[in-house]
Design a protein around this motif. Sequence first.
Motif, PDB file in Angstrom:
ATOM      1  N   THR A 168       0.846  -1.189   0.000  1.00  5.34           N
ATOM      2  CA  THR A 168       0.000   0.000   0.000  1.00  5.34           C
ATOM      3  C   THR A 168       0.885   1.244   0.000  1.00  5.34           C
ATOM      4  O   THR A 168       2.086   1.182   0.301  1.00  5.34           O
ATOM      5  CB  THR A 168      -0.891   0.033   1.235  1.00  5.34           C
ATOM      6  OG1 THR A 168      -0.070   0.226   2.411  1.00  5.34           O
ATOM      7  CG2 THR A 168      -1.682  -1.260   1.383  1.00  5.34           C
ATOM      8  N   ASP A 169       0.290   2.389  -0.298  1.00  7.27           N
ATOM      9  CA  ASP A 169       1.033   3.642  -0.255  1.00  7.27           C
ATOM     10  C   ASP A 169       1.638   3.877   1.127  1.00  7.27           C
ATOM     11  O   ASP A 169       2.778   4.337   1.248  1.00  7.27           O
ATOM     12  CB  ASP A 169       0.124   4.819  -0.612  1.00  7.27           C
ATOM     13  CG  ASP A 169      -0.107   4.958  -2.099  1.00  7.27           C
ATOM     14  OD1 ASP A 169       0.236   4.021  -2.856  1.00  7.27           O
ATOM     15  OD2 ASP A 169      -0.637   6.007  -2.516  1.00  7.27           O
ATOM     16  N   GLU A 170       0.878   3.587   2.172  1.00  7.70           N
ATOM     17  CA  GLU A 170       1.376   3.843   3.524  1.00  7.70           C
ATOM     18  C   GLU A 170       2.547   2.929   3.857  1.00  7.70           C
ATOM     19  O   GLU A 170       3.508   3.354   4.523  1.00  7.70           O
ATOM     20  CB  GLU A 170       0.261   3.660   4.548  1.00  7.70           C
ATOM     21  CG  GLU A 170       0.580   4.267   5.911  1.00  7.70           C
ATOM     22  CD  GLU A 170       0.847   5.770   5.842  1.00  7.70           C
ATOM     23  OE1 GLU A 170       1.670   6.246   6.646  1.00  7.70           O
ATOM     24  OE2 GLU A 170       0.254   6.455   4.988  1.00  7.70           O
ATOM     25  N   GLU A 171       2.502   1.687   3.413  1.00  8.86           N
ATOM     26  CA  GLU A 171       3.623   0.769   3.650  1.00  8.86           C
ATOM     27  C   GLU A 171       4.882   1.250   2.925  1.00  8.86           C
ATOM     28  O   GLU A 171       5.981   1.202   3.488  1.00  8.86           O
ATOM     29  CB  GLU A 171       3.240  -0.636   3.189  1.00  8.86           C
ATOM     30  CG  GLU A 171       2.226  -1.303   4.113  1.00  8.86           C
ATOM     31  CD  GLU A 171       1.595  -2.549   3.525  1.00  8.86           C
ATOM     32  OE1 GLU A 171       1.079  -3.371   4.311  1.00  8.86           O
ATOM     33  OE2 GLU A 171       1.596  -2.701   2.278  1.00  8.86           O
TER      34      GLU A 171
ATOM     35  N   PHE B  88       5.514   4.374   2.073  1.00  7.52           N
ATOM     36  CA  PHE B  88       5.958   5.593   2.761  1.00  7.52           C
ATOM     37  C   PHE B  88       6.777   5.254   4.000  1.00  7.52           C
ATOM     38  O   PHE B  88       7.871   5.805   4.214  1.00  7.52           O
ATOM     39  CB  PHE B  88       4.751   6.452   3.143  1.00  7.52           C
ATOM     40  CG  PHE B  88       5.114   7.728   3.837  1.00  7.52           C
ATOM     41  CD1 PHE B  88       5.546   8.831   3.115  1.00  7.52           C
ATOM     42  CD2 PHE B  88       5.050   7.830   5.213  1.00  7.52           C
ATOM     43  CE1 PHE B  88       5.895  10.015   3.751  1.00  7.52           C
ATOM     44  CE2 PHE B  88       5.402   9.006   5.876  1.00  7.52           C
ATOM     45  CZ  PHE B  88       5.821  10.110   5.135  1.00  7.52           C
ATOM     46  N   GLU B  89       6.292   4.345   4.820  1.00  4.22           N
ATOM     47  CA  GLU B  89       7.006   3.982   6.049  1.00  4.22           C
ATOM     48  C   GLU B  89       8.339   3.303   5.727  1.00  4.22           C
ATOM     49  O   GLU B  89       9.346   3.540   6.412  1.00  4.22           O
ATOM     50  CB  GLU B  89       6.133   3.063   6.907  1.00  4.22           C
ATOM     51  CG  GLU B  89       4.904   3.730   7.480  1.00  4.22           C
ATOM     52  CD  GLU B  89       5.242   4.817   8.496  1.00  4.22           C
ATOM     53  OE1 GLU B  89       6.344   4.774   9.081  1.00  4.22           O
ATOM     54  OE2 GLU B  89       4.413   5.732   8.675  1.00  4.22           O
ATOM     55  N   HIS B  90       8.351   2.479   4.700  1.00  2.00           N
ATOM     56  CA  HIS B  90       9.593   1.798   4.288  1.00  2.00           C
ATOM     57  C   HIS B  90      10.649   2.818   3.887  1.00  2.00           C
ATOM     58  O   HIS B  90      11.803   2.748   4.343  1.00  2.00           O
ATOM     59  CB  HIS B  90       9.261   0.862   3.130  1.00  2.00           C
ATOM     60  CG  HIS B  90      10.437   0.160   2.532  1.00  2.00           C
ATOM     61  ND1 HIS B  90      11.168  -0.801   3.207  1.00  2.00           N
ATOM     62  CD2 HIS B  90      11.030   0.259   1.299  1.00  2.00           C
ATOM     63  CE1 HIS B  90      12.143  -1.267   2.433  1.00  2.00           C
ATOM     64  NE2 HIS B  90      12.078  -0.622   1.267  1.00  2.00           N
TER      65      HIS B  90
ATOM     66  N   CYS C 197      10.799   6.046   4.591  1.00  2.00           N
ATOM     67  CA  CYS C 197      11.191   6.862   5.746  1.00  2.00           C
ATOM     68  C   CYS C 197      12.207   6.124   6.610  1.00  2.00           C
ATOM     69  O   CYS C 197      13.200   6.708   7.054  1.00  2.00           O
ATOM     70  CB  CYS C 197       9.963   7.211   6.585  1.00  2.00           C
ATOM     71  SG  CYS C 197       8.860   8.426   5.863  1.00  2.00           S
TER      72      CYS C 197
ATOM     73  N   LEU D 146       1.998  10.678  -3.543  1.00  2.00           N
ATOM     74  CA  LEU D 146       2.926   9.932  -2.688  1.00  2.00           C
ATOM     75  C   LEU D 146       4.341  10.476  -2.837  1.00  2.00           C
ATOM     76  O   LEU D 146       5.060  10.627  -1.836  1.00  2.00           O
ATOM     77  CB  LEU D 146       2.886   8.445  -3.036  1.00  2.00           C
ATOM     78  CG  LEU D 146       3.846   7.546  -2.244  1.00  2.00           C
ATOM     79  CD1 LEU D 146       3.620   7.678  -0.742  1.00  2.00           C
ATOM     80  CD2 LEU D 146       3.725   6.092  -2.683  1.00  2.00           C
TER      81      LEU D 146
ATOM     82  N   ARG E  93       4.641  13.533  -0.721  1.00  5.12           N
ATOM     83  CA  ARG E  93       4.832  13.226   0.702  1.00  5.12           C
ATOM     84  C   ARG E  93       6.270  12.814   0.977  1.00  5.12           C
ATOM     85  O   ARG E  93       6.903  13.280   1.930  1.00  5.12           O
ATOM     86  CB  ARG E  93       3.896  12.097   1.139  1.00  5.12           C
ATOM     87  CG  ARG E  93       2.435  12.454   1.296  1.00  5.12           C
ATOM     88  CD  ARG E  93       1.662  11.241   1.791  1.00  5.12           C
ATOM     89  NE  ARG E  93       2.049  10.850   3.154  1.00  5.12           N
ATOM     90  CZ  ARG E  93       1.794   9.664   3.693  1.00  5.12           C
ATOM     91  NH1 ARG E  93       1.193   8.725   2.968  1.00  5.12           N
ATOM     92  NH2 ARG E  93       2.166   9.405   4.935  1.00  5.12           N
TER      93      ARG E  93
END
Length: 297
Positions: free
Chosen positions: A113-116, A118-120, A122, A149, A152
């Motif tokens: 997912t986009d959030e996964e 992003f966290e990766h 970061c 994305l 961000r």
Amino acid sequence: MSCFTGLSAFPITPASPDGQVDTAALRALIAPLAAAGVDSIGLLGSTGTYAYLSRAERRRALDAALDAAGGRVPVIVGIGALRTDEAVALAQDARAAGAAAGLLAAVSYTPLTDEEVFEHFCAVATGSGLPICIYDNPGTTHFRFTPSLVGRLAQVPGLRALKSPAPDPDTVAGHLDALRRAVPAEFRLGTSGDWNAAEALLAGGEAWYSVAAGLFPEACLAILRAAQAGEAARARGLNARMGPLWDLFREFSSLRVMYAAAGHLGLCRADPPRPILPLPEPVRRRVAEVVDRLALA
């Protein structure tokens, strides 16, 4: 000048069937790129088969490339891995060795997912302190970065640039415009996909991440310099001349073609890592004919 602008040349990584990098052959591929004056060397990209090499072999390849570059050209090295902790460790290795930056793809077996993602990204950026280029390569990762994305991620310290596949000439300007509106002015936008690179550069792309430049830097530099000078007709003409090579890339993949071209030129005798098979002999002859006809040797 940023290592995320201009021409970045992506060579293959010669290795034995069991995955041991042939560092002598790799140095022989890297040294001419530095001598030609490319703006950076993209080590262990997809053409460099990073996903098929162990951490130790990736470090051996990086040390050899940095030695061959001799400090004349910055080296951007692939740091993608399935696990976040592995990508952090590879980024730390790259920084310790002296790489200028890392190239990080959203590698995964399970769709992310986009959030996964992003966290990766970061975690890798903050955990390594290495400047990083976001590697958008949906053809292999099956994940596509949207402008939102990328916007961000561009706010995260250490994430400095984007390498995205250049779309067709009639949509590349809009592609770059949407990205530019999403990111800070200092964030660099570059493209891959050699056959569309000339139009991407003319539309404002700041970097060309080139597979062909990994063997033929002079021909690619000529296209880049013409585009940078605003000489659109010359850039397009030089690009059209490379059309037979671009056709081979599209039909057989640039990775397979580059292995065949390197073998034809006598630069190395390595095959791609299994399960990727070398091109059959009739196709290798076609590659040789194109290389010779375009006087790319």
